[in-house]
Design an enzyme around this catalytic site. Structure first.
Site, PDB file in Angstrom:
ATOM      1  N   PHE A  24      -0.494   7.736  21.833  1.00 23.36           N
ATOM      2  CA  PHE A  24      -1.304   6.974  20.868  1.00 23.36           C
ATOM      3  C   PHE A  24      -0.511   5.891  20.147  1.00 23.36           C
ATOM      4  O   PHE A  24      -1.085   4.956  19.599  1.00 23.36           O
ATOM      5  CB  PHE A  24      -1.911   7.934  19.806  1.00 23.36           C
ATOM      6  CG  PHE A  24      -0.909   8.361  18.754  1.00 23.36           C
ATOM      7  CD1 PHE A  24      -0.651   7.554  17.653  1.00 23.36           C
ATOM      8  CD2 PHE A  24      -0.214   9.562  18.855  1.00 23.36           C
ATOM      9  CE1 PHE A  24       0.280   7.937  16.691  1.00 23.36           C
ATOM     10  CE2 PHE A  24       0.718   9.946  17.907  1.00 23.36           C
ATOM     11  CZ  PHE A  24       0.971   9.129  16.816  1.00 23.36           C
ATOM     12  N   LYS A  47      -4.496   6.567  32.141  1.00 20.68           N
ATOM     13  CA  LYS A  47      -5.162   7.491  31.201  1.00 20.68           C
ATOM     14  C   LYS A  47      -4.632   7.173  29.797  1.00 20.68           C
ATOM     15  O   LYS A  47      -3.562   7.595  29.407  1.00 20.68           O
ATOM     16  CB  LYS A  47      -4.837   8.945  31.593  1.00 20.68           C
ATOM     17  CG  LYS A  47      -5.894   9.970  31.222  1.00 20.68           C
ATOM     18  CD  LYS A  47      -6.177  10.084  29.743  1.00 20.68           C
ATOM     19  CE  LYS A  47      -5.141  10.868  29.001  1.00 20.68           C
ATOM     20  NZ  LYS A  47      -5.340  10.869  27.535  1.00 20.68           N
ATOM     21  N   GLU A  60      -6.528   9.607  24.010  1.00 21.13           N
ATOM     22  CA  GLU A  60      -7.892   9.786  23.506  1.00 21.13           C
ATOM     23  C   GLU A  60      -7.984   9.439  22.017  1.00 21.13           C
ATOM     24  O   GLU A  60      -9.075   9.256  21.481  1.00 21.13           O
ATOM     25  CB  GLU A  60      -8.378  11.224  23.760  1.00 21.13           C
ATOM     26  CG  GLU A  60      -7.622  12.324  23.021  1.00 21.13           C
ATOM     27  CD  GLU A  60      -6.338  12.777  23.722  1.00 21.13           C
ATOM     28  OE1 GLU A  60      -5.684  11.937  24.357  1.00 21.13           O
ATOM     29  OE2 GLU A  60      -5.999  13.959  23.610  1.00 21.13           O
ATOM     30  N   SER A  66       4.993  13.262  24.148  1.00 22.50           N
ATOM     31  CA  SER A  66       5.904  14.243  23.553  1.00 22.50           C
ATOM     32  C   SER A  66       6.688  14.981  24.643  1.00 22.50           C
ATOM     33  O   SER A  66       6.230  15.076  25.795  1.00 22.50           O
ATOM     34  CB  SER A  66       5.101  15.248  22.732  1.00 22.50           C
ATOM     35  OG  SER A  66       4.195  15.922  23.593  1.00 22.50           O
ATOM     36  N   CYS A 101       8.956   6.343  18.981  1.00 19.93           N
ATOM     37  CA  CYS A 101       9.940   7.192  19.667  1.00 19.93           C
ATOM     38  C   CYS A 101      11.341   6.668  19.446  1.00 19.93           C
ATOM     39  O   CYS A 101      12.309   7.355  19.744  1.00 19.93           O
ATOM     40  CB  CYS A 101       9.638   7.265  21.151  1.00 19.93           C
ATOM     41  SG  CYS A 101       9.921   5.707  21.971  1.00 19.93           S
ATOM     42  N   GLU A 155      11.587  16.834  16.289  1.00 19.50           N
ATOM     43  CA  GLU A 155      11.008  15.503  16.079  1.00 19.50           C
ATOM     44  C   GLU A 155       9.835  15.671  15.116  1.00 19.50           C
ATOM     45  O   GLU A 155       8.857  16.355  15.435  1.00 19.50           O
ATOM     46  CB  GLU A 155      10.502  14.924  17.407  1.00 19.50           C
ATOM     47  CG  GLU A 155       9.869  13.552  17.235  1.00 19.50           C
ATOM     48  CD  GLU A 155       9.299  12.973  18.521  1.00 19.50           C
ATOM     49  OE1 GLU A 155       8.585  13.702  19.245  1.00 19.50           O
ATOM     50  OE2 GLU A 155       9.550  11.786  18.788  1.00 19.50           O
TER      51      GLU A 155
HETATM   52  P1  NAD Z   1       1.255  13.644  23.427  1.00 24.50           P
HETATM   53  O1  NAD Z   1       2.300  14.222  24.297  1.00 24.50           O
HETATM   54  O2  NAD Z   1       0.489  14.540  22.549  1.00 24.50           O
HETATM   55  O3  NAD Z   1       0.166  12.863  24.325  1.00 24.50           O
HETATM   56  C1  NAD Z   1       0.540  11.940  25.308  1.00 24.50           C
HETATM   57  C2  NAD Z   1      -0.510  11.915  26.405  1.00 24.50           C
HETATM   58  O4  NAD Z   1      -0.589  13.215  27.001  1.00 24.50           O
HETATM   59  C3  NAD Z   1      -1.905  11.588  25.890  1.00 24.50           C
HETATM   60  O5  NAD Z   1      -2.520  10.703  26.800  1.00 24.50           O
HETATM   61  C4  NAD Z   1      -2.607  12.951  25.857  1.00 24.50           C
HETATM   62  O6  NAD Z   1      -3.978  12.868  26.127  1.00 24.50           O
HETATM   63  C5  NAD Z   1      -1.913  13.733  26.951  1.00 24.50           C
HETATM   64  N1  NAD Z   1      -1.801  15.167  26.670  1.00 24.50           N
HETATM   65  C6  NAD Z   1      -1.699  15.775  25.458  1.00 24.50           C
HETATM   66  N2  NAD Z   1      -1.561  17.109  25.607  1.00 24.50           N
HETATM   67  C7  NAD Z   1      -1.557  17.342  26.938  1.00 24.50           C
HETATM   68  C8  NAD Z   1      -1.423  18.536  27.720  1.00 24.50           C
HETATM   69  N3  NAD Z   1      -1.267  19.724  27.162  1.00 24.50           N
HETATM   70  N4  NAD Z   1      -1.462  18.419  29.072  1.00 24.50           N
HETATM   71  C9  NAD Z   1      -1.602  17.206  29.655  1.00 24.50           C
HETATM   72  N5  NAD Z   1      -1.733  16.057  28.951  1.00 24.50           N
HETATM   73  C10 NAD Z   1      -1.712  16.122  27.619  1.00 24.50           C
HETATM   74  O7  NAD Z   1       1.963  12.476  22.594  1.00 24.50           O
HETATM   75  P2  NAD Z   1       1.342  11.579  21.416  1.00 24.50           P
HETATM   76  O8  NAD Z   1       1.169  12.423  20.206  1.00 24.50           O
HETATM   77  O9  NAD Z   1       0.194  10.784  21.919  1.00 24.50           O
HETATM   78  O10 NAD Z   1       2.542  10.556  21.186  1.00 24.50           O
HETATM   79  C11 NAD Z   1       3.656  10.819  20.394  1.00 24.50           C
HETATM   80  C12 NAD Z   1       4.819  11.324  21.214  1.00 24.50           C
HETATM   81  O11 NAD Z   1       5.142  10.391  22.239  1.00 24.50           O
HETATM   82  C13 NAD Z   1       6.100  11.461  20.402  1.00 24.50           C
HETATM   83  O12 NAD Z   1       6.748  12.638  20.774  1.00 24.50           O
HETATM   84  C14 NAD Z   1       6.911  10.254  20.790  1.00 24.50           C
HETATM   85  O13 NAD Z   1       8.318  10.393  20.627  1.00 24.50           O
HETATM   86  C15 NAD Z   1       6.538  10.118  22.213  1.00 24.50           C
HETATM   87  N6  NAD Z   1       6.791   8.780  22.724  1.00 24.50           N
HETATM   88  C16 NAD Z   1       7.868   8.617  23.541  1.00 24.50           C
HETATM   89  C17 NAD Z   1       8.187   7.362  24.006  1.00 24.50           C
HETATM   90  C18 NAD Z   1       9.386   7.165  24.879  1.00 24.50           C
HETATM   91  O14 NAD Z   1       9.531   6.088  25.406  1.00 24.50           O
HETATM   92  N7  NAD Z   1      10.256   8.138  25.061  1.00 24.50           N
HETATM   93  C19 NAD Z   1       7.392   6.260  23.650  1.00 24.50           C
HETATM   94  C20 NAD Z   1       6.279   6.466  22.833  1.00 24.50           C
HETATM   95  C21 NAD Z   1       5.991   7.740  22.368  1.00 24.50           C
END
Ligand code: NAD
Length: 491
Positions: free
Chosen positions: A158, A182, A185, A235, A290, A382
């Site tokens: 997000f 994808k 959401e 994450s 991140c 984090e």
């Molecule tokens: P998230 O992991 O909750 O969600 C990321 C994506 O995964 C979304 O599209 C979500 O719909 C999907 N998702 C969520 N739970 C899932 C599951 N159990 N199984 C399969 N898919 C699932 O992350 P977020 O809250 O949207 O974003 C924040 C996180 O992203 C932070 O940890 C941040 O550090 C990380 N991030 C990392 C980078 C990087 O380059 N390393 C860049 C941006 C964000």
């Protein structure tokens, strides 16, 4: 974005973009999308399942042969047009990002600008993508060609709903793949905007498809046998799950996860610059980056710098200088970490709990500065909010030992005015992206973005040149036309 800009707006429901048509999820299910500034439902998004994923992958599969056969210059020309459209719609794009994500308008504009830089790199691929040919033996040449993988997929978070998809799409599409994206959401409107921009720029139907939704959609996409390469950004918990699941299908996987970026500050650091950078790093995008500096290792007496950090951070106005937190659950999580640290004996130098903004009943946190020890979850985990956890140590080597032992290794910086200290630390910090006097050490194209350890699963980085390598496979052609007069059994 000033408080006068916080007017709540609803948006049309976000559907899936499959084969050049906006369609509802097969099941008709939708999810609510909450506006983070106001804490109210602003729209809905399709909640996709396996049937929707299958339809999107089939559309991408169908579009692949013609797109692959299109010369790379023509594929890049679409991206040139995308760039022009983005520049013309800059304000609207920034507003969309700011509105759905809650970051300030200035931060959203910076995100859009950074996304455009990614597109520009994609535009350069016709000039960078030459293979190579070598005369390897008598009468024999070896040549190398980069070929598209086929149907590719991307799953994004997000926090950068416009930019992170553009870490993937330019290289993947220009190199001849078709794609299923994808979006998060929580922030699906930017994804719709992106699909419309590519359509307007002339991308053929089916080359880019969007499947919206959550876990179910991601799992179906990750299991689909026809997806040949997949990237994920989010994450660490989910990155690891998706990486393992996708790898089982035999596809190429690259999954970027979470972070705890350390800034190591030594006594000779420039006071003003360091304090300024630390504050901008941990409060920017309300700490939901991140690459945010969420841990600072204070080496020796850097009290003046810490005082300035607290002072500068305390002057930020939530809702003006800082945007909102994505949802109620995140405010709860961030608050819990601060409260727990306090109970465990952390010093709370600045307390951002319970922040609010007049006329905007959404989710807010003000900057928080904690002095912690390395056993506390406020240091190990984090938090993903505007919280700086400071650890005090006596020597630079102790600072490096602590930094090196952390499970995450996305970014890390040293703050010093000494070249020798800078070199010593920058060669020893355990982070894929290392900075010297840089609060957010993100490499710009053509350099590639990516961390180490539990901040990334898979080989290579995601942006720049590595992105091109990830979304292509190399064919090696060895050729001989006739026996050579000087041929031996070794030839
Ligand atoms: P998230 O992991 O909750 O969600 C990321 C994506 O995964 C979304 O599209 C979500 O719909 C999907 N998702 C969520 N739970 C899932 C599951 N159990 N199984 C399969 N898919 C699932 O992350 P977020 O809250 O949207 O974003 C924040 C996180 O992203 C932070 O940890 C941040 O550090 C990380 N991030 C990392 C980078 C990087 O380059 N390393 C860049 C941006 C964000």
């Amino acid at each position: 974005m000033g408080s006068q800009d916080y007017a709540f707006e609803t948006a049309e429901g976000v559907k899936n973009w499959i084969g050049g048509a906006w369609v509802d999820a097969h099941s008709g299910r939708t999810l609510e999308v909450i506006n983070p500034r106001h804490g109210k439902v602003m729209t809905t998004v399709a909640d996709s399942g396996a049937e929707d994923v299958a339809a999107a992958v089939a559309a991408a599969q169908e579009a692949f042969p013609a797109w692959k056969a299109t010369p790379i210059k023509e594929r890049a020309a679409v991206l040139y047009r995308v760039r022009e459209l983005m520049l013309a719609q800059m304000d609207e794009l920034a507003k969309t990002v700011s509105h759905e994500n809650g970051k300030t308008l200035a931060e959203a504009a910076a995100e859009v600008a950074k996304g455009i830089e990614c597109v520009e790199f994609g535009c350069s691929l016709p000039n960078l993508s030459q293979g190579g040919v070598t005369y390897v033996s008598r009468g024999v040449t070896c040549e190398i060609h980069h070929e598209p993988m086929g149907v590719c997929a991307g799953v994004v978070p997000f926090n950068f709903p416009f930019m992170v998809p553009l870490w993937m799409l330019p290289q993947a599409l220009v190199s001849g793949n078709t794609f299923v994206l994808k979006p998060s959401e929580k922030t699906p409107i930017s994804g719709r905007h992106l699909a419309n921009l590519f359509r307007e720029a002339g991308l053929p139907d089916g080359v880019l498809n969007l499947v919206n939704g959550g876990k179910e959609a991601v799992e179906a996409l990750t299991d689909h046998p026809d997806v040949r390469a997949q990237a994920f950004v989010g994450s660490t918990r989910v990155a690891k799950l998706v990486y393992g699941r996708g790898a089982q299908t035999g596809r190429r996987m690259l999954c970027l996860g979470g972070a705890k970026n350390h800034l190591i500050v030594v006594p000779d650091a420039d006071v003003e610059m360091t304090a300024h950078d630390v504050v901008r790093s941990f409060t920017g995008c309300a700490g939901q980056r991140c690459m945010a500096a969420s841990a600072m290792i204070a080496v020796g007496d850097v009290d003046t710098i810490i005082e300035q950090i607290v002072d500068k951070a305390s002057q930020l106005t939530v809702g003006e200088d800082m945007g909102s937190i994505i949802d109620a659950g995140s405010v709860e999580r961030i608050t819990r970490y601060i409260t727990q640290a306090e109970e465990q004996g952390a010093k709370v130098l600045l307390d951002g709990r319970g922040a609010s903004v007049e006329g905007a009943d959404g989710y807010w946190m003000a900057p928080t500065v904690l002095e912690v020890d390395t056993t506390m979850p406020a240091y190990t985990d984090e938090i993903f909010g505007p919280v700086l956890s400071i650890v005090r140590v006596k020597t630079l080597d102790e600072a490096l030992r602590i930094e090196n032992a952390h499970e995450y290794a996305n970014g890390g910086s040293i703050y010093t005015t000494s070249g020798a200290t800078a070199r010593y630390a920058s060669q020893r910090i355990n982070a894929g992206m290392t900075g010297v006097n840089i609060g957010v050490p993100v490499p710009r194209e053509p350099y590639s973005f990516g961390g180490w350890e539990h901040s990334k699963f898979g080989h290579g980085d995601i942006t720049g040149e590595d992105g091109y390598n990830f979304w292509t496979r190399r064919r090696k052609i060895t050729t001989k036309w006739a026996l050579q007069p000087d041929e031996t059994w070794m030839s």
